[in-house]
Structure formats: C-alpha cells, structure tokens
Scaffold this motif. Structure first.
Motif, PDB file in Angstrom:
ATOM      1  N   ASP A   1       0.834  -1.207   0.000  1.00  0.00           N
ATOM      2  CA  ASP A   1       0.000   0.000   0.000  1.00  0.00           C
ATOM      3  C   ASP A   1       0.865   1.252   0.000  1.00  0.00           C
ATOM      4  OD1 ASP A   1      -2.362  -1.400   0.011  1.00  0.00           O
ATOM      5  OD2 ASP A   1      -2.904  -0.897   2.074  1.00  0.00           O
ATOM      6  N   LYS A   2       1.952   1.223   0.743  1.00  0.00           N
ATOM      7  CA  LYS A   2       2.837   2.387   0.838  1.00  0.00           C
ATOM      8  C   LYS A   2       3.543   2.678  -0.485  1.00  0.00           C
ATOM      9  CE  LYS A   2       3.874   1.532   5.682  1.00  0.00           C
ATOM     10  NZ  LYS A   2       4.936   1.188   6.633  1.00  0.00           N
ATOM     11  N   LYS A   3       3.693   1.661  -1.338  1.00  0.00           N
ATOM     12  CA  LYS A   3       4.384   1.824  -2.612  1.00  0.00           C
ATOM     13  C   LYS A   3       3.454   2.236  -3.748  1.00  0.00           C
ATOM     14  CE  LYS A   3       7.846  -1.536  -1.283  1.00  0.00           C
ATOM     15  NZ  LYS A   3       8.312  -2.908  -1.432  1.00  0.00           N
ATOM     16  N   ASN A   4       2.159   2.297  -3.482  1.00  0.00           N
ATOM     17  CA  ASN A   4       1.193   2.708  -4.483  1.00  0.00           C
ATOM     18  C   ASN A   4       1.524   4.134  -4.926  1.00  0.00           C
ATOM     19  OD1 ASN A   4      -1.248   3.977  -5.542  1.00  0.00           O
ATOM     20  ND2 ASN A   4      -2.253   2.061  -4.980  1.00  0.00           N
ATOM     21  N   SER A   5       1.517   4.390  -6.222  1.00  0.00           N
ATOM     22  CA  SER A   5       1.922   5.703  -6.735  1.00  0.00           C
ATOM     23  C   SER A   5       0.980   6.819  -6.296  1.00  0.00           C
ATOM     24  CB  SER A   5       2.032   5.674  -8.256  1.00  0.00           C
ATOM     25  OG  SER A   5       0.762   5.440  -8.831  1.00  0.00           O
ATOM     26  N   ARG A   6      -0.246   6.483  -5.888  1.00  0.00           N
ATOM     27  CA  ARG A   6      -1.151   7.514  -5.375  1.00  0.00           C
ATOM     28  C   ARG A   6      -0.751   7.953  -3.968  1.00  0.00           C
ATOM     29  NH1 ARG A   6      -6.684   4.888  -5.535  1.00  0.00           N
ATOM     30  NH2 ARG A   6      -5.378   3.118  -5.074  1.00  0.00           N
ATOM     31  N   VAL A   7       0.046   7.125  -3.300  1.00  0.00           N
ATOM     32  CA  VAL A   7       0.506   7.420  -1.944  1.00  0.00           C
ATOM     33  C   VAL A   7       1.934   7.931  -1.970  1.00  0.00           C
ATOM     34  CG1 VAL A   7       1.048   6.413   0.302  1.00  0.00           C
ATOM     35  CG2 VAL A   7      -1.017   5.699  -0.907  1.00  0.00           C
ATOM     36  N   SER A   8       2.772   7.248  -2.678  1.00  0.00           N
ATOM     37  CA  SER A   8       4.193   7.578  -2.729  1.00  0.00           C
ATOM     38  C   SER A   8       4.491   8.336  -4.016  1.00  0.00           C
ATOM     39  CB  SER A   8       5.029   6.302  -2.642  1.00  0.00           C
ATOM     40  OG  SER A   8       6.389   6.620  -2.625  1.00  0.00           O
ATOM     41  N   LEU A   9       4.282   9.635  -3.972  1.00  0.00           N
ATOM     42  CA  LEU A   9       4.426  10.453  -5.174  1.00  0.00           C
ATOM     43  C   LEU A   9       5.824  10.422  -5.757  1.00  0.00           C
ATOM     44  CD1 LEU A   9       2.383  13.517  -3.954  1.00  0.00           C
ATOM     45  CD2 LEU A   9       1.608  11.666  -5.429  1.00  0.00           C
ATOM     46  N   LEU A  10       6.822  10.240  -4.907  1.00  0.00           N
ATOM     47  CA  LEU A  10       8.204  10.228  -5.386  1.00  0.00           C
ATOM     48  C   LEU A  10       8.521   8.986  -6.209  1.00  0.00           C
ATOM     49  CD1 LEU A  10       9.975  11.590  -2.190  1.00  0.00           C
ATOM     50  CD2 LEU A  10       9.524  12.817  -4.308  1.00  0.00           C
ATOM     51  N   ASP A  11       7.670   7.960  -6.116  1.00  0.00           N
ATOM     52  CA  ASP A  11       7.906   6.717  -6.845  1.00  0.00           C
ATOM     53  C   ASP A  11       7.159   6.634  -8.173  1.00  0.00           C
ATOM     54  OD1 ASP A  11       9.597   5.796  -4.851  1.00  0.00           O
ATOM     55  OD2 ASP A  11       8.006   4.741  -3.781  1.00  0.00           O
ATOM     56  N   LYS A  12       6.464   7.688  -8.565  1.00  0.00           N
ATOM     57  CA  LYS A  12       5.741   7.661  -9.835  1.00  0.00           C
ATOM     58  C   LYS A  12       6.734   7.481 -10.982  1.00  0.00           C
ATOM     59  CE  LYS A  12       2.321  10.301 -10.869  1.00  0.00           C
ATOM     60  NZ  LYS A  12       1.001   9.747 -11.020  1.00  0.00           N
ATOM     61  N   GLU A  13       6.274   6.809 -12.033  1.00  0.00           N
ATOM     62  CA  GLU A  13       7.139   6.584 -13.186  1.00  0.00           C
ATOM     63  C   GLU A  13       7.124   7.753 -14.164  1.00  0.00           C
ATOM     64  OE1 GLU A  13       6.464   2.803 -14.976  1.00  0.00           O
ATOM     65  OE2 GLU A  13       6.463   1.768 -13.059  1.00  0.00           O
ATOM     66  N   SER A  14       6.009   8.477 -14.212  1.00  0.00           N
ATOM     67  CA  SER A  14       5.896   9.567 -15.173  1.00  0.00           C
ATOM     68  C   SER A  14       5.158  10.751 -14.542  1.00  0.00           C
ATOM     69  CB  SER A  14       5.129   9.090 -16.409  1.00  0.00           C
ATOM     70  OG  SER A  14       4.868  10.174 -17.255  1.00  0.00           O
ATOM     71  N   PHE A  15       5.620  11.935 -14.878  1.00  0.00           N
ATOM     72  CA  PHE A  15       5.000  13.162 -14.388  1.00  0.00           C
ATOM     73  C   PHE A  15       4.507  14.019 -15.555  1.00  0.00           C
ATOM     74  CE2 PHE A  15       8.349  11.963 -11.361  1.00  0.00           C
ATOM     75  CZ  PHE A  15       7.586  11.803 -10.213  1.00  0.00           C
ATOM     76  N   ASP A  16       4.401  13.409 -16.735  1.00  0.00           N
ATOM     77  CA  ASP A  16       4.108  14.140 -17.961  1.00  0.00           C
ATOM     78  C   ASP A  16       2.798  14.912 -17.939  1.00  0.00           C
ATOM     79  OD1 ASP A  16       6.439  13.064 -18.913  1.00  0.00           O
ATOM     80  OD2 ASP A  16       5.452  11.489 -20.062  1.00  0.00           O
TER      81      ASP A  16
END
Length: 111
Positions: free
Chosen positions: A26-41
């Motif tokens: 759950d902590k690694k979900n990109s909706r929670v962990s913004l720094l772990d997102k793959e794309s910010f386009d």
C-alpha cells in the motif's frame, strides 16, 4: 504558548503510516508515494508551500526537483519559522497564513 504540541516528529509520521496502510505494498502505491511515480508528464504547474520546521519538508524539495526534471512548471515557497500544521491554526501564525494566501492567489492568477 507551547508550540511543541504542534510539532510532527518522525515517530508520529511512522505511527500514522503504520496505521493508515495495510502493508508495505500500500505504501508503494503511486497515489501514496508520489516520489515513486514513473511519469509526471500529465501534471499541471505545481505550487509547493512547505513549512520550515516540518519533517516532510525535504520530500517537498525532492518532489519539486523530480517534476522540474520532467518539464513541469513549479514554484516552491518555504514558510520560515512554522511547523507542519501552521495553516490550520491561523490565529497563531497570522502573517504566515496571509503569506500563503497571497502566494496561492498570485500563482493562480499567473497560470
């Protein structure tokens, strides 16, 4: 007045985290962990308002840098001498809250 009662420590953040999520996935979900997102386009311009005395302040700097590298327009404002929840107690942080309001208005007007 004791400002220490409003200080959020790493221990308190850890407690929130351990009680808010079921597991590490759950902590690694990109909706929670913004720094772990793959794309910010697809992100719009972002305004960061950070409290100087906040244990998550550096995460804001890091996120801002990631967005800038992805070409997202950002603005970062550090509010000096305040703790994490300062905006929710405007009677204590009158000038700081006014600074935030003016910063948001200016940012919105320039978009």
């Amino acid at each position: 007045f004791n400002h220490n009662i409003f200080v959020i420590t790493r221990d308190v953040l850890d407690w929130f985290s351990s009680n808010a999520f079921r597991n590490d996935d759950d902590k690694k979900n990109s909706r929670v962990s913004l720094l772990d997102k793959e794309s910010f386009d697809s992100l719009p311009p972002c305004l960061f308002i950070a409290a100087e005395l906040d244990p998550v302040r550096d995460d804001s700097y890091n996120y801002k840098e990631l967005l800038e590298k992805a070409g997202v327009k950002t603005k970062f404002v550090l509010i000096k001498g305040v703790v994490h929840p300062f905006f929710s107690i405007p009677g204590i942080f009158i000038k700081s809250c006014q600074e935030v309001i003016e910063t948001v208005q200016e940012f919105m007007e320039n978009q």
